[in-house]
Design a protein around this motif. Structure first.
Motif, PDB file in Angstrom:
ATOM      1  N   ASP A   2       0.911  -1.219   0.076  1.00 17.06           N
ATOM      2  CA  ASP A   2       0.247  -0.106  -0.160  1.00 17.06           C
ATOM      3  C   ASP A   2       0.838   1.211   0.137  1.00 17.06           C
ATOM      4  N   GLU A   3       1.933   1.260   0.590  1.00 17.51           N
ATOM      5  CA  GLU A   3       2.822   2.552   0.825  1.00 17.51           C
ATOM      6  C   GLU A   3       3.343   2.647  -0.571  1.00 17.51           C
ATOM      7  N   MET A   4       3.811   1.562  -1.247  1.00 15.66           N
ATOM      8  CA  MET A   4       4.516   1.535  -2.478  1.00 15.66           C
ATOM      9  C   MET A   4       3.454   2.336  -3.575  1.00 15.66           C
ATOM     10  N   ALA A   5       2.255   1.745  -3.353  1.00 11.87           N
ATOM     11  CA  ALA A   5       1.422   2.645  -4.351  1.00 11.87           C
ATOM     12  C   ALA A   5       1.117   3.923  -3.939  1.00 11.87           C
ATOM     13  N   ARG A   6       0.956   4.225  -2.642  1.00  9.88           N
ATOM     14  CA  ARG A   6       0.680   5.496  -2.313  1.00  9.88           C
ATOM     15  C   ARG A   6       1.858   6.574  -2.809  1.00  9.88           C
ATOM     16  N   ARG A   7       3.122   6.189  -2.855  1.00  5.89           N
ATOM     17  CA  ARG A   7       4.175   6.953  -3.343  1.00  5.89           C
ATOM     18  C   ARG A   7       4.113   7.184  -4.965  1.00  5.89           C
ATOM     19  N   LEU A   8       3.579   6.097  -5.495  1.00  4.28           N
ATOM     20  CA  LEU A   8       3.366   6.191  -7.131  1.00  4.28           C
ATOM     21  C   LEU A   8       2.552   7.306  -7.093  1.00  4.28           C
TER      22      LEU A   8
END
Length: 247
Positions: free
Chosen positions: A193-199
């Motif tokens: 979820d954090e990776m998608a949030r950054r993207l």
């Protein structure tokens, strides 16, 4: 050395063909668009003639459970038969880290079946299992979209740059068959979820990313070991933040 790259016009295949050619090898980009079809066998015998290594980085045209299974079974069976007839000495296949851990995912089941065909074929082989590519994070986020929110698991995720996968494949192709499995992953594990949030933030997407332990990843619930590599994996050099900055 002649090397046939099945799926040689795709994301990984085209980069691999260029990498091998830069090192002085005869790299053939084999795909239906270049006259080589691993399903119909069109052009297959001609492509294999004189080849030392075959690398299969192909992708199924349909991800429906039965269709993807049939694709990999038929394609791989045809490739292995043609390789035996031509005396190919090394079969390299690109597969996915964690495939056997997520049997709810039809694509993963198909990749496991593909690996088993190769292991039982008698052709010297190397299975290269990679984590998901950075290029796929956007699609994973879209798969979790619910209205103006994106629901994704907070399980650890360790995707890798496609260039790092190509570098690993290049080394494997030019080495002796491992008759085993190697893993390739990114340098850092980050909650999905954090990776998608950054993207989404970098791309100006205002949708809220919601961490949901029950959010399914293409049919399967995840834990921290579902999509991360084991000990001894080859780790790439490109970090997600650096890839984001360049894309």
């Amino acid at each position: 050395m002649k090397i046939v790259v099945i799926g040689g016009t795709g994301l990984i295949g085209s980069k691999l063909v260029s990498s091998l050619a830069e090192q002085g090898h005869e790299a053939l980009a084999a795909a239906p668009s270049t006259g080589v079809n691993s399903i119909t066998r069109e052009g297959l015998a001609e492509a294999m003639s004189g080849a030392a290594v075959v690398v299969d980085v192909s992708n199924a045209p349909s991800w429906e459970d039965q269709a993807v299974l049939q694709f990999f079974q038929v394609s791989t069976g045809n490739l292995l038969a043609a390789e035996k007839a031509a005396g190919v000495k090394h079969h390299v296949v690109l597969s996915i880290v964690g495939s056997e851990r997520l049997p709810e995912n039809g694509y993963f089941r198909a990749k496991v079946a593909q690996e088993e065909l190769i292991k039982q074929s008698g052709v010297p082989y190397t299975v290269v299992r990679a984590t998901q590519f950075f290029e796929f994070v956007q699609g994973i986020a879209e798969a979790g979209a619910v209205g103006q929110e994106v629901h994704l698991s907070p399980a650890l995720f360790q995707p890798v740059a496609s260039d790092d996968v190509v570098a690993a494949l290049t080394d494997v192709v030019l080495a002796q068959p491992a008759n085993g499995t190697l893993e390739v992953a990114g340098p850092q594990a980050i909650p999905l979820d954090e990776m998608a949030r950054r993207l989404l933030q970098v791309r100006g997407d205002s949708r809220k990313v919601v961490a949901d332990v029950h959010a399914r990843y293409f049919g399967a619930e995840l834990d921290d070991k579902s999509l991360t590599p084991g000990a001894g994996a080859r780790l790439g050099l490109v970090h997600f933040e650096d890839w984001l900055a360049g894309n």
